[in-house]
Design an enzyme around this catalytic site. Sequence first.
Site, PDB file in Angstrom:
ATOM      1  N   HIS A  84       0.852  -1.186   0.000  1.00 36.24           N
ATOM      2  CA  HIS A  84       0.000   0.000   0.000  1.00 36.24           C
ATOM      3  C   HIS A  84       0.893   1.243   0.000  1.00 36.24           C
ATOM      4  O   HIS A  84       1.982   1.225   0.591  1.00 36.24           O
ATOM      5  CB  HIS A  84      -0.879   0.056   1.254  1.00 36.24           C
TER       6      HIS A  84
ATOM      7  N   CYS B 173      -2.720   2.757   9.156  1.00 37.64           N
ATOM      8  CA  CYS B 173      -3.693   1.731   8.747  1.00 37.64           C
ATOM      9  C   CYS B 173      -4.933   1.749   9.637  1.00 37.64           C
ATOM     10  O   CYS B 173      -6.038   1.441   9.180  1.00 37.64           O
ATOM     11  CB  CYS B 173      -3.061   0.346   8.797  1.00 37.64           C
TER      12      CYS B 173
END
Length: 266
Positions: free
Chosen positions: A157, A251
């Site tokens: 990511h 996150c």
Amino acid sequence: MCPPTFFDVVYSINEWMRPEDPVDTALAMSQWEHLVETYRRLGHEVLTIDPVPGLPDMVFVTDSGLVIDGVALGARYRSEQRAAEADHVLRWFRANGLLRPTRPRYINEGEGDLLVVGDIVCAGTGFRTDERAHAEVARHLGRRVVTLRLIDPRYYHLNTALGVLDDHTAAYLPRAFAPESLAVLRDLFPDAVIAEEADTRWLGLNLVSDGRNVVLPSQAQRLAGRLAERGYTPVPVDFSEFLKSGGGIKCCTLELRGYRELRAGR
């Protein structure tokens, strides 16, 4: 944010996940609660969404959407294991009055791959988010979108390889990006903080900054030192239990840009 009530590693969808390595649920909850307390101590409001049994990665709520100026774009996950998380967060957006909450057509893993830097959105692709989703982001949220291609599977990511420090500055790990994307980053952020893998192996770039205070893993000591030299205030937090799933501080933190103003105007 979403409490890690059901956090566990029961499948593997990235290079970090090892189902044979058991999660200490109590430690994960303690670390998450400390992060919440840290945000509140810094003056931030923390809202939560209820965790759902059977969704062990729902704690990583940032991957489930992007909110700018109170306008919400949901997510569409690449992996079937996480697909249902997007539905719960989209319902939360609707129930809490966010504007035009919409599910994207193409695979789009929210703030996992979409990072707001001032008036632009840096958009990752290569492992999770479909590049075609970047145009959807631009249309729905009315922001310029800059595509960045990731090439190292450990940094699957964008928010594992790039951290937003303020409206003009980012920190990033050069080796995580394709050469053409690295050139774009150098043009966009000539004063960037360059990270080292000694810190990114702790997901040191998976940080949250309010422009002054930078909440980051306590193990990312070199990065913390560089940030302090640049005038930021590092706020170290031990978040190591979540590394077992390849997750970190950012996150677990979905930023609701414009939500407070939207709520105040009701």
